[in-house]
Design a protein around this motif. Sequence first.
Motif, short mmCIF file in Angstrom:
data_model
loop_
_atom_site.label_atom_id
_atom_site.label_comp_id
_atom_site.label_asym_id
_atom_site.label_seq_id
_atom_site.Cartn_x
_atom_site.Cartn_y
_atom_site.Cartn_z
N ALA A 167 -26.63 6.04 48.19
CA ALA A 167 -26.18 5.02 49.14
C ALA A 167 -25.88 5.70 50.48
CB ALA A 167 -24.94 4.30 48.62
N SER A 168 -26.28 5.05 51.56
CA SER A 168 -26.02 5.63 52.88
C SER A 168 -24.53 5.62 53.18
CB SER A 168 -26.78 4.87 53.96
OG SER A 168 -26.34 3.52 54.04
N ALA A 169 -24.06 6.68 53.83
CA ALA A 169 -22.62 6.81 54.08
C ALA A 169 -22.37 7.67 55.30
CB ALA A 169 -21.92 7.43 52.87
N LEU A 170 -21.20 7.46 55.88
CA LEU A 170 -20.68 8.33 56.93
C LEU A 170 -19.22 8.61 56.62
CD1 LEU A 170 -21.93 6.89 60.36
CD2 LEU A 170 -22.50 9.13 59.40
N ILE A 171 -18.83 9.87 56.74
CA ILE A 171 -17.40 10.19 56.77
C ILE A 171 -17.01 10.13 58.24
CG2 ILE A 171 -15.66 11.96 56.38
CD1 ILE A 171 -17.31 12.96 54.05
N TRP A 172 -16.06 9.27 58.55
CA TRP A 172 -15.75 8.94 59.95
C TRP A 172 -14.24 8.91 60.11
CZ3 TRP A 172 -13.85 4.48 62.67
CH2 TRP A 172 -14.26 4.37 64.01
N GLN A 173 -13.71 9.91 60.78
CA GLN A 173 -12.27 9.96 60.99
C GLN A 173 -11.88 9.07 62.17
OE1 GLN A 173 -10.09 11.88 58.72
NE2 GLN A 173 -12.02 11.39 57.74
N GLY A 174 -10.59 8.82 62.31
CA GLY A 174 -10.12 7.85 63.30
C GLY A 174 -10.48 8.20 64.73
N SER A 175 -10.74 9.44 65.03
CA SER A 175 -11.16 9.83 66.36
C SER A 175 -12.66 9.79 66.52
CB SER A 175 -10.66 11.25 66.68
OG SER A 175 -11.16 12.16 65.72
N GLY A 176 -13.38 9.39 65.47
CA GLY A 176 -14.83 9.36 65.49
C GLY A 176 -15.47 10.63 64.98
N LEU A 177 -14.67 11.57 64.44
CA LEU A 177 -15.21 12.84 63.96
C LEU A 177 -16.07 12.62 62.72
CD1 LEU A 177 -15.17 15.97 64.26
CD2 LEU A 177 -13.23 15.95 62.67
N VAL A 178 -17.29 13.17 62.75
CA VAL A 178 -18.24 13.00 61.65
C VAL A 178 -18.79 14.37 61.24
CG1 VAL A 178 -20.47 12.02 60.96
CG2 VAL A 178 -18.91 10.69 62.39
N PRO A 179 -18.69 14.75 59.96
CA PRO A 179 -19.35 15.96 59.49
C PRO A 179 -20.83 15.68 59.23
CG PRO A 179 -18.13 14.97 57.69
CD PRO A 179 -17.87 14.11 58.91
N PRO A 218 -25.37 1.15 61.00
CA PRO A 218 -24.21 1.18 60.10
C PRO A 218 -24.58 1.70 58.71
CG PRO A 218 -25.01 -1.06 60.36
CD PRO A 218 -25.78 -0.23 61.33
N PRO A 219 -23.67 2.41 58.09
CA PRO A 219 -23.90 2.90 56.73
C PRO A 219 -23.57 1.83 55.70
CG PRO A 219 -21.76 3.60 57.48
CD PRO A 219 -22.37 2.83 58.62
N ARG A 220 -23.98 2.06 54.49
CA ARG A 220 -23.55 1.18 53.39
C ARG A 220 -22.06 1.37 53.13
NH1 ARG A 220 -21.79 -1.88 50.74
NH2 ARG A 220 -22.45 -2.89 48.81
N VAL A 221 -21.59 2.60 53.31
CA VAL A 221 -20.17 2.90 53.10
C VAL A 221 -19.67 3.74 54.27
CG1 VAL A 221 -18.46 3.99 51.61
CG2 VAL A 221 -20.49 2.94 50.60
N LEU A 222 -18.56 3.32 54.83
CA LEU A 222 -17.88 4.09 55.86
C LEU A 222 -16.62 4.67 55.24
CD1 LEU A 222 -17.94 4.83 58.93
CD2 LEU A 222 -16.32 2.95 59.26
N LEU A 223 -16.60 6.00 55.11
CA LEU A 223 -15.46 6.69 54.52
C LEU A 223 -14.53 7.08 55.65
CD1 LEU A 223 -17.85 8.58 52.24
CD2 LEU A 223 -15.90 7.34 51.29
N ALA A 224 -13.54 6.25 55.89
CA ALA A 224 -12.70 6.37 57.09
C ALA A 224 -11.33 6.91 56.74
CB ALA A 224 -12.56 5.01 57.77
N HIS A 251 -19.80 -6.62 56.42
CA HIS A 251 -21.21 -6.23 56.37
C HIS A 251 -21.43 -4.89 55.69
CE1 HIS A 251 -22.01 -9.57 59.06
NE2 HIS A 251 -21.04 -9.13 59.85
N PHE A 252 -20.43 -4.05 55.63
CA PHE A 252 -20.53 -2.80 54.90
C PHE A 252 -19.15 -2.43 54.37
CE2 PHE A 252 -20.18 -1.68 59.42
CZ PHE A 252 -19.07 -0.86 59.44
N ARG A 253 -19.16 -1.59 53.37
CA ARG A 253 -17.92 -1.21 52.71
C ARG A 253 -17.17 -0.18 53.54
NH1 ARG A 253 -16.04 0.26 47.49
NH2 ARG A 253 -13.85 0.82 47.81
N ILE A 254 -15.88 -0.40 53.73
CA ILE A 254 -15.01 0.59 54.37
C ILE A 254 -14.06 1.11 53.30
CG2 ILE A 254 -13.30 1.04 56.15
CD1 ILE A 254 -14.48 -1.27 57.75
N ALA A 255 -14.16 2.39 53.01
CA ALA A 255 -13.35 3.01 51.96
C ALA A 255 -12.45 4.08 52.56
CB ALA A 255 -14.25 3.62 50.88
#
Length: 287
Positions: A167-179, A218-224, A251-255
């Motif tokens: 499943a498509s995903a992004l790890i996205w911290q509150g400042s917008g930081l993405v690994p 947008p990802p299927r899951v946003l790991l925020a 529209h997408f899962r926020i976890a």
Amino acid sequence: MIRLAALLALVALPAGCGAAGGRTAPATQGPPRRIVSMNPCVDAVLKDVAAPGQIAAISAYSHDPRATSVPLSWAMRYPAVGGSAEDVIAAQPDLVIAGPHVAVQTIAALKRLGIPLLQTTVPETVAENKAQITAIAARIGQPEAGLALNQRIDSALTKGRWTGPAASALIWQGSGLVPGKGTLADELLTRTGFRNLSPQAGLRKWDVLPLEGMFLNPPRVLLAGRADMGAGDGDANRMLAHPALKKAGRHFRIADYPSDLLHCGGPVIIRSVARLAAVRRELGNAL
């Protein structure tokens, strides 16, 4: 406390004087008995592999609830050191473990005084993390504990493995930081059934993705998670409360993916994998 003037005087001595007197760098037989860690990720490893009483001090980050990767109740049992050589020497270490972000002046002063020093890098893969655990455990005379921790990591990875579609995903911290690609976080995403969307967003290894950019693909899951490592509780976290992000949840899962799972490997891998695997199981076969 050793005052800065006294420290500077010691550093100015000829190379052999500091160590020869035995006052600044006591010789040890066998494993070190007074370990000082200057890195929060090393703190997490020491928590699991050091013997009781071996730890003399840990990094100041581990006393900060916004930045710690260890339980605060555990961290508060030990004194904390900052980034200065004066702080470290005051703890009377017979081994200092320092990460790559310690000031070169501090490292130079510790070497000048003959204090045993183990310098670590930032591991970017599971294999590098396990090798670092092995090296630290061997250096402090606890190889069995290092092996046990690595076995726990292997067990967590086996338990968290996902064999179905990614499943498509992004790890996205509150400042917008993405690994992005080439990070430990990316490998853990892949192992637990996710496909990191960072490359499709045109992001580098570590990058910042604004809210608007995330909506373009947008990802299927946003790991925020809150951007707590070295950040305050204001502007850096406003995006998590943005009305547009709340609406996008349809529209997408926020976890939830706490920032204390992002910045360290070692035993933190176990918690990170458990969280990622739980989110993936909740999705089922949804892509």
